[in-house]
Design an enzyme around this catalytic site. Structure first.
Site, PDB file in Angstrom:
ATOM      1  N   ASP A 121      -3.066  -3.217  -5.208  1.00 25.49           N
ATOM      2  CA  ASP A 121      -2.275  -3.759  -4.984  1.00 25.49           C
ATOM      3  C   ASP A 121      -1.073  -4.367  -5.777  1.00 25.49           C
ATOM      4  O   ASP A 121       0.276  -5.447  -5.313  1.00 25.49           O
ATOM      5  CB  ASP A 121      -2.110  -5.040  -4.177  1.00 25.49           C
ATOM      6  N   HIS A 171       0.817  -1.296   0.352  1.00 27.22           N
ATOM      7  CA  HIS A 171      -0.474   0.288   0.063  1.00 27.22           C
ATOM      8  C   HIS A 171       0.978   1.551   0.082  1.00 27.22           C
ATOM      9  O   HIS A 171       0.612   2.383  -0.514  1.00 27.22           O
ATOM     10  CB  HIS A 171      -0.715   0.197   1.349  1.00 27.22           C
ATOM     11  N   HIS A 193      -0.536 -11.176  -4.560  1.00 27.19           N
ATOM     12  CA  HIS A 193       1.006 -10.844  -3.989  1.00 27.19           C
ATOM     13  C   HIS A 193       1.698 -11.679  -4.741  1.00 27.19           C
ATOM     14  O   HIS A 193       2.738 -11.158  -5.757  1.00 27.19           O
ATOM     15  CB  HIS A 193       1.054 -10.566  -3.083  1.00 27.19           C
ATOM     16  N   HIS A 235      -9.099  -2.978  -5.275  1.00 28.78           N
ATOM     17  CA  HIS A 235      -8.329  -2.916  -4.499  1.00 28.78           C
ATOM     18  C   HIS A 235      -7.099  -3.725  -5.186  1.00 28.78           C
ATOM     19  O   HIS A 235      -5.984  -3.760  -4.934  1.00 28.78           O
ATOM     20  CB  HIS A 235      -8.628  -3.452  -3.470  1.00 28.78           C
TER      21      HIS A 235
END
Length: 329
Positions: free
Chosen positions: A268, A107, A291, A264
């Site tokens: 990321d 973030h 991720h 979101h």
């Protein structure tokens, strides 16, 4: 320059603009104009964390220092790079050779990348970035309040030359050639509130900060409860996480966007890709990616030197680009 402005510009102004563009210096690297102090709780530890972002010189990059650890720079300093990523289970965590780590960096990295901050030295007294409101919004506002400073060194970018794609079952992440930098993402959840969402975002669009960087992290209530039992997510609350239970959003204020979940995921991705160390010229596509897939596509890119090139930003535009930007004389 927008097309609507072409009618109000004089030919002399157009010629002056062309001369200015032709002799323009390279786009400079940027750092903070002043230190930025922030504090909040860690999403997983629940502990209070204090963090200060300091200006840094050209070609320094983004470096974290764990002020709660002893042992000098080798033990406490962690460079924000894709090859330092050591864990991607619930967030992106980077670590140094001594084993010191910083988690949930994505973030903050997304905020730095979007604002164009190339160099910063970040002191932090805990093992994770404070979660703040679950988005990048607080970081963006704090950095903008401090201001930015140009450095006497050119900025570089990573231009994608050929497709680089990684797949894992139904998951897919790709870096593709393109102009500017665009991101496309698609998610698919069985949950009726989240469901199937698709988005396309232009990293350089004026509303990118508001439309992407303010989207909050999210989770299903059953998963959140499982994390609590495992001793994780202890700092997670309805103040920093969108929590979905069945067909309900438990947060009293609801969603910031109808498709906040996929927004979101783009946030990321921007933060994870910022660990490349320079902005991209090209396109990113994510399908059910997280991720781990974002880090894998970076590793695949840099493992193939024919897939990218490093270019200097702000080099004089070509004649074709000038003609596109300036009305004909």
């Amino acid at each position: 320059m927008r097309k609507a402005e072409f009618e109000t510009i004089t030919l002399e102004e157009a010629r002056a603009h062309r001369r200015q563009r032709a002799g323009a210096p390279a786009c400079p690297q940027m750092t903070l104009a002043a230190p930025v102090a922030l504090e909040g709780v860690g999403l997983h530890s629940g502990h209070a964390i204090h963090m200060t972002l300091h200006p840094a010189g050209a070609d320094f990059g983004i470096v974290f220092r764990r002020t709660d650890l002893d042992g000098g720079e080798a033990a406490t300093d962690i460079r924000a790079r894709y090859d330092q990523v050591g864990d991607t289970m619930l967030s992106t965590a980077i670590r140094n050779e001594a084993g010191a780590s910083i988690s949930t960096v994505e973030h903050l990295m997304a905020a730095l990348a979007t604002l164009g901050v190339d160099n910063a030295f970040i002191e932090i007294d805990g093992p994770e970035i404070p979660v703040m409101d679950g988005s990048s919004q607080v970081f963006v506002e704090a950095i903008e309040a401090a201001g930015l400073k140009a450095l006497a060194a050119p900025r570089h970018a990573i231009r994608i030359l050929k497709p680089v794609i990684v797949e894992d079952g139904l998951k897919r992440a790709a870096l593709l050639p393109g102009e500017g930098f665009t991101l496309a993402f698609e998610i698919e959840f069985e949950n009726p509130v989240i469901g199937h969402e698709v988005i396309e975002a232009d990293f350089h669009a004026q509303d990118f900060r508001e439309s992407i960087l303010s989207a909050r992290t999210f989770g299903l209530l059953k998963d959140v409860e499982a994390m609590w039992k495992a001793g994780l997510g202890l700092g997670g609350t309805l103040e920093n996480t969108v929590v979905v239970d069945g067909d309900r959003v438990l947060n009293e204020e609801g969603l910031r966007f109808d498709d906040e979940f996929v927004r979101h995921k783009v946030l990321d991705a921007v933060g994870d890709l910022a660990l490349a160390g320079a902005p991209f010229i090209g396109r990113y596509e994510g399908l059910r990616a997280g991720h781990a897939m974002n880090n894998r596509v970076l590793r695949a890119l840099f493992a193939d030197s024919s897939a990218y090139e490093i270019v200097e930003l702000g080099a004089p535009a070509t004649e074709a680009q000038h003609k596109a930007a300036i009305p004909a004389e």
